[in-house]
Structure formats: C-alpha cells, structure tokens
Motif scaffolding. Structure first.
Motif, PDB file in Angstrom:
ATOM      1  N   UNK A 157       0.855  -1.186   0.000  1.00  0.00           N
ATOM      2  CA  UNK A 157       0.000   0.000   0.000  1.00  0.00           C
ATOM      3  C   UNK A 157       0.892   1.238   0.000  1.00  0.00           C
ATOM      4  N   UNK A 158       1.008   1.893  -1.138  1.00  0.00           N
ATOM      5  CA  UNK A 158       1.860   3.075  -1.266  1.00  0.00           C
ATOM      6  C   UNK A 158       1.224   4.249  -0.532  1.00  0.00           C
ATOM      7  N   UNK A 159      -0.042   4.503  -0.835  1.00  0.00           N
ATOM      8  CA  UNK A 159      -0.841   5.498  -0.123  1.00  0.00           C
ATOM      9  C   UNK A 159      -2.217   4.880   0.125  1.00  0.00           C
ATOM     10  N   UNK A 160      -3.097   5.619   0.751  1.00  0.00           N
ATOM     11  CA  UNK A 160      -4.436   5.104   1.024  1.00  0.00           C
ATOM     12  C   UNK A 160      -5.233   4.856  -0.258  1.00  0.00           C
ATOM     13  N   UNK A 161      -4.775   5.438  -1.378  1.00  0.00           N
ATOM     14  CA  UNK A 161      -5.530   5.287  -2.617  1.00  0.00           C
ATOM     15  C   UNK A 161      -4.764   4.545  -3.717  1.00  0.00           C
ATOM     16  N   UNK A 162      -3.539   4.064  -3.423  1.00  0.00           N
ATOM     17  CA  UNK A 162      -2.733   3.420  -4.454  1.00  0.00           C
ATOM     18  C   UNK A 162      -2.050   2.175  -3.882  1.00  0.00           C
ATOM     19  N   UNK A 163      -2.289   1.022  -4.518  1.00  0.00           N
ATOM     20  CA  UNK A 163      -1.733  -0.259  -4.069  1.00  0.00           C
ATOM     21  C   UNK A 163      -1.064  -0.954  -5.255  1.00  0.00           C
ATOM     22  N   UNK A 164       0.142  -1.475  -5.026  1.00  0.00           N
ATOM     23  CA  UNK A 164       0.865  -2.249  -6.028  1.00  0.00           C
ATOM     24  C   UNK A 164       0.923  -3.701  -5.556  1.00  0.00           C
ATOM     25  N   UNK A 165       0.561  -4.633  -6.428  1.00  0.00           N
ATOM     26  CA  UNK A 165       0.622  -6.046  -6.059  1.00  0.00           C
ATOM     27  C   UNK A 165       1.134  -6.860  -7.239  1.00  0.00           C
ATOM     28  N   UNK A 194      -5.270 -30.260 -25.756  1.00  0.00           N
ATOM     29  CA  UNK A 194      -5.143 -28.894 -25.277  1.00  0.00           C
ATOM     30  C   UNK A 194      -5.759 -28.668 -23.915  1.00  0.00           C
ATOM     31  N   UNK A 195      -6.603 -29.588 -23.438  1.00  0.00           N
ATOM     32  CA  UNK A 195      -7.224 -29.431 -22.129  1.00  0.00           C
ATOM     33  C   UNK A 195      -6.241 -29.783 -21.019  1.00  0.00           C
ATOM     34  N   UNK A 196      -5.273 -30.647 -21.300  1.00  0.00           N
ATOM     35  CA  UNK A 196      -4.294 -31.062 -20.302  1.00  0.00           C
ATOM     36  C   UNK A 196      -3.054 -30.179 -20.434  1.00  0.00           C
ATOM     37  N   UNK A 197      -2.739 -29.417 -19.370  1.00  0.00           N
ATOM     38  CA  UNK A 197      -1.637 -28.472 -19.506  1.00  0.00           C
ATOM     39  C   UNK A 197      -1.059 -28.108 -18.143  1.00  0.00           C
ATOM     40  N   UNK A 198       0.136 -27.526 -18.186  1.00  0.00           N
ATOM     41  CA  UNK A 198       0.754 -26.849 -17.049  1.00  0.00           C
ATOM     42  C   UNK A 198       0.923 -25.392 -17.447  1.00  0.00           C
ATOM     43  N   UNK A 199       0.466 -24.478 -16.596  1.00  0.00           N
ATOM     44  CA  UNK A 199       0.475 -23.048 -16.947  1.00  0.00           C
ATOM     45  C   UNK A 199       1.199 -22.248 -15.871  1.00  0.00           C
ATOM     46  N   UNK A 200       2.059 -21.311 -16.337  1.00  0.00           N
ATOM     47  CA  UNK A 200       2.740 -20.369 -15.448  1.00  0.00           C
ATOM     48  C   UNK A 200       2.250 -18.964 -15.801  1.00  0.00           C
ATOM     49  N   UNK A 201       1.826 -18.208 -14.791  1.00  0.00           N
ATOM     50  CA  UNK A 201       1.310 -16.863 -15.040  1.00  0.00           C
ATOM     51  C   UNK A 201       1.904 -15.884 -14.032  1.00  0.00           C
ATOM     52  N   UNK A 202       2.372 -14.744 -14.534  1.00  0.00           N
ATOM     53  CA  UNK A 202       2.864 -13.658 -13.680  1.00  0.00           C
ATOM     54  C   UNK A 202       1.994 -12.430 -13.916  1.00  0.00           C
ATOM     55  N   UNK A 203       1.587 -11.787 -12.828  1.00  0.00           N
ATOM     56  CA  UNK A 203       0.700 -10.624 -12.936  1.00  0.00           C
ATOM     57  C   UNK A 203       1.221  -9.470 -12.090  1.00  0.00           C
ATOM     58  N   UNK A 204       1.093  -8.270 -12.635  1.00  0.00           N
ATOM     59  CA  UNK A 204       1.368  -7.037 -11.904  1.00  0.00           C
ATOM     60  C   UNK A 204       0.099  -6.202 -11.926  1.00  0.00           C
TER      61      UNK A 204
END
Length: 223
Positions: A182-190, A207-217
């Motif tokens: 929480x940078x400020x009360x109105x701005x959050x970085x995750x 295609x239904x059987x898979x291993x998936x890696x996901x990165x999110x900002x």
C-alpha cells in the motif's frame, strides 16, 4: 475432431456468451461477532450464436448458514443449500461452503475451506465444482506490506442436457503467491505468480491437459 466447438479453433468464437447475475443477500447479526447469512442468486446465460451446440443455462442458487468468531482466534463459516438449472440440463445439485480461519494476529491469518457450486459452461450446459483451498496472509509494517498465498484443488463434473452425466471430469490444481504494498491510502501495487496444472478425462483433446505459469502485476487506484 472438426466441428467440435470445444477444440476446433475456427469455432471457438461460437462459445461467446452473455451472463446476467441477479443476487439477493442478507446478514443478521444475532451475537456480537456471529451472523446468520442468506444468499440467493440467479445466473441467466445466453449464447450469441444460436445455431451452435451450446446448451443454455439458467441456474438458481440458494444458501443459508452462519459465519463468525467461535473463539478469539478462530472464525467459522458454514453455508449449505442447493442449485437448480432451469435450462437444458434440468439438473439439481447440493452446494455449500465450510471455512475455518485461524487469526494468528491482527494482520496474519490462515484459512482452510471447501466450496461446492454449480456453474454454467459452454457446450455442456452446467458443471459442478468441488473446491478445496488453503489461504494464507502475512502482514508487515502495520499491514502496509502483505504476502498472500492460495493453494487450491478443483474437481469439475460436467452435466449433459436433461440431467445426464457428460462423462467428463477435470482436475485443476493451482498455486498463487505474491506481495501487495500500500503506497498510499488510494494506491496499491501487487504482484502474483500462478502455477496451474489441469488434467481431463477428455484425453483426445490434448489442449485441455496443460501446465500453466502466469505472472501478474496489478496497480489499484481507490477513489
């Protein structure tokens, strides 16, 4: 196979849909930290391509139960109910949730739970989801920095029209971890990292059987 909207790339767009959800919820607190809960909601799903093989789903759900602290450190949620599809599958299923949370401190907690629900899905109509999960949250610096983690196992049972079983089951194992600041009360970085493993009895559709890696900002602005 050609002509199957679940695996033919040329037909994937035939699964596009509109989903309207109507919900009514009520909480009645009868003790200082315990409440009775009533939750009713309705999913109305239609598909844009009426000529496709998608089965319409109109799912009514109702759940009731209790939620609150049972000791100064433990909280419990218990909900039970049923769901019914008025669409193609004409299927009824029990639904509910059980969750136990241990409050380690003001900003640190661990929760373990089980959730069962019935959801609309293209092609088949509906599926039941049995989900077991573990959530953890660790806070630092007066809760400005938090570390969050979720581990889950989902088991999907697909239903065919008129209450028949579609003879398909999927297993999805997931792990998501990451910090939030929480940078400020109105701005959050995750940020989060997600690992997913999926296996299906529909072995002919690789295609239904898979291993998936996901990165999110994620940048969150509150106003």
């Amino acid at each position: 196979p050609a002509g199957d909207i679940t695996c033919d790339p040329a037909l994937v767009a035939n699964m596009n849909y509109s989903n309207l959800n109507f919900a009514l919820g009520s909480r009645f607190r009868f003790l200082p930290k315990t409440a009775a809960i009533l939750d009713v909601n309705f999913d109305y799903r239609t598909y844009f391509n009426t000529a496709s093989t998608n089965q319409p789903a109109n799912i009514l759900r109702g759940r009731a139960g209790l939620a609150g602290l049972i000791t100064p450190r433990f909280s419990l949620t218990l909900l039970a109910g049923a769901a019914y599809d008025f669409g193609a599958t004409q299927r009824a299923a029990p639904i509910g949730q059980a969750e136990l949370t241990y409050l380690v401190g003001d900003s640190t907690s661990v929760a373990i739970g089980y959730l069962r629900d019935m959801m609309p899905v293209p092609a088949y109509g509906t599926f039941a989801n049995d989900r077991g999960y573990l959530n953890a949250r660790l806070g630092f610096f007066s809760d400005r920095l938090t570390l969050n983690g979720t581990a889950s196992v989902d088991y999907f049972t697909f239903f065919a029209p008129m209450g028949a079983v579609a003879n398909r089951n999927d297993l999805l194992v997931g792990l998501n971890v990451g910090p939030a600041f929480t940078v400020t009360s109105w701005f959050v970085i995750s940020a989060t990292y997600g690992l997913g493993y999926r296996s299906s009895t529909q072995s002919t559709q690789t295609g239904i059987n898979f291993v998936r890696h996901e990165a999110n900002l994620r940048l969150t602005f509150r106003y």
